[in-house]
Write a protein that holds these residues in place. Sequence first.
Motif, PDB file in Angstrom:
ATOM      1  N   TYR A  48      -0.833 -12.146   1.635  1.00  0.00           N
ATOM      2  CA  TYR A  48      -0.042 -11.148   2.358  1.00  0.00           C
ATOM      3  C   TYR A  48      -0.113 -11.413   3.868  1.00  0.00           C
ATOM      4  O   TYR A  48       0.900 -11.395   4.564  1.00  0.00           O
ATOM      5  CB  TYR A  48      -0.552  -9.739   2.031  1.00  0.00           C
ATOM      6  N   GLU A  49      -1.313 -11.640   4.372  1.00  0.00           N
ATOM      7  CA  GLU A  49      -1.487 -11.884   5.813  1.00  0.00           C
ATOM      8  C   GLU A  49      -0.724 -13.130   6.254  1.00  0.00           C
ATOM      9  O   GLU A  49      -0.095 -13.134   7.316  1.00  0.00           O
ATOM     10  CB  GLU A  49      -2.972 -12.006   6.166  1.00  0.00           C
ATOM     11  N   VAL A  50      -0.791 -14.191   5.449  1.00  0.00           N
ATOM     12  CA  VAL A  50      -0.071 -15.436   5.773  1.00  0.00           C
ATOM     13  C   VAL A  50       1.433 -15.184   5.788  1.00  0.00           C
ATOM     14  O   VAL A  50       2.127 -15.560   6.739  1.00  0.00           O
ATOM     15  CB  VAL A  50      -0.423 -16.552   4.765  1.00  0.00           C
ATOM     16  N   ARG A  52       2.999 -12.387   6.108  1.00  0.00           N
ATOM     17  CA  ARG A  52       3.346 -11.444   7.177  1.00  0.00           C
ATOM     18  C   ARG A  52       3.516 -12.188   8.504  1.00  0.00           C
ATOM     19  O   ARG A  52       4.401 -11.866   9.298  1.00  0.00           O
ATOM     20  CB  ARG A  52       2.220 -10.406   7.284  1.00  0.00           C
ATOM     21  N   ARG A  53       2.676 -13.200   8.746  1.00  0.00           N
ATOM     22  CA  ARG A  53       2.783 -14.007   9.971  1.00  0.00           C
ATOM     23  C   ARG A  53       3.964 -14.968   9.909  1.00  0.00           C
ATOM     24  O   ARG A  53       4.691 -15.132  10.889  1.00  0.00           O
ATOM     25  CB  ARG A  53       1.503 -14.821  10.188  1.00  0.00           C
ATOM     26  N   GLU A  54       4.139 -15.641   8.746  1.00  0.00           N
ATOM     27  CA  GLU A  54       5.150 -16.686   8.629  1.00  0.00           C
ATOM     28  C   GLU A  54       6.561 -16.149   8.396  1.00  0.00           C
ATOM     29  O   GLU A  54       7.530 -16.811   8.754  1.00  0.00           O
ATOM     30  CB  GLU A  54       4.790 -17.643   7.488  1.00  0.00           C
ATOM     31  N   ARG A  55       6.684 -14.984   7.770  1.00  0.00           N
ATOM     32  CA  ARG A  55       7.995 -14.453   7.399  1.00  0.00           C
ATOM     33  C   ARG A  55       8.109 -12.965   7.744  1.00  0.00           C
ATOM     34  O   ARG A  55       8.443 -12.150   6.891  1.00  0.00           O
ATOM     35  CB  ARG A  55       8.217 -14.644   5.896  1.00  0.00           C
ATOM     36  N   PRO A  56       7.859 -12.584   8.980  1.00  0.00           N
ATOM     37  CA  PRO A  56       7.831 -11.164   9.325  1.00  0.00           C
ATOM     38  C   PRO A  56       9.157 -10.448   9.057  1.00  0.00           C
ATOM     39  O   PRO A  56       9.159  -9.275   8.684  1.00  0.00           O
ATOM     40  CB  PRO A  56       7.481 -11.148  10.807  1.00  0.00           C
ATOM     41  N   SER A  62       6.321  -1.418   7.532  1.00  0.00           N
ATOM     42  CA  SER A  62       5.201  -1.733   8.422  1.00  0.00           C
ATOM     43  C   SER A  62       3.962  -1.983   7.562  1.00  0.00           C
ATOM     44  O   SER A  62       3.939  -1.656   6.370  1.00  0.00           O
ATOM     45  CB  SER A  62       4.940  -0.571   9.369  1.00  0.00           C
ATOM     46  N   HIS A  63       2.941  -2.526   8.173  1.00  0.00           N
ATOM     47  CA  HIS A  63       1.683  -2.777   7.464  1.00  0.00           C
ATOM     48  C   HIS A  63       1.138  -1.480   6.856  1.00  0.00           C
ATOM     49  O   HIS A  63       0.713  -1.452   5.702  1.00  0.00           O
ATOM     50  CB  HIS A  63       0.653  -3.393   8.424  1.00  0.00           C
TER      51      HIS A  63
END
Length: 72
Positions: A48-50, A52-56, A62-63
């Motif tokens: 999820y974190e990856v 969220r950074r790569e494909r916002p 929102s988170h």
Amino acid sequence: MGPDDSETDAGVADDMIVAGRIILGLKALRDQLGCSLHEALDAYAARYEVLRRERPADFTKSHEEYWANFSS
């Protein structure tokens, strides 16, 4: 299982993660990784974190909204 199955499984899990379908995403990861629910949850959160950074732009919530109705 063919050579492309793991990539397909990863794509399914990614799609579930982006869509906020947490339970189905956990199931996809458990099937793909052959791991426990706890391990799948750790893998889900990390992926999820990856994503969220790569494909916002792919995330519509929102988170805080994403995780609001999920308790582990």
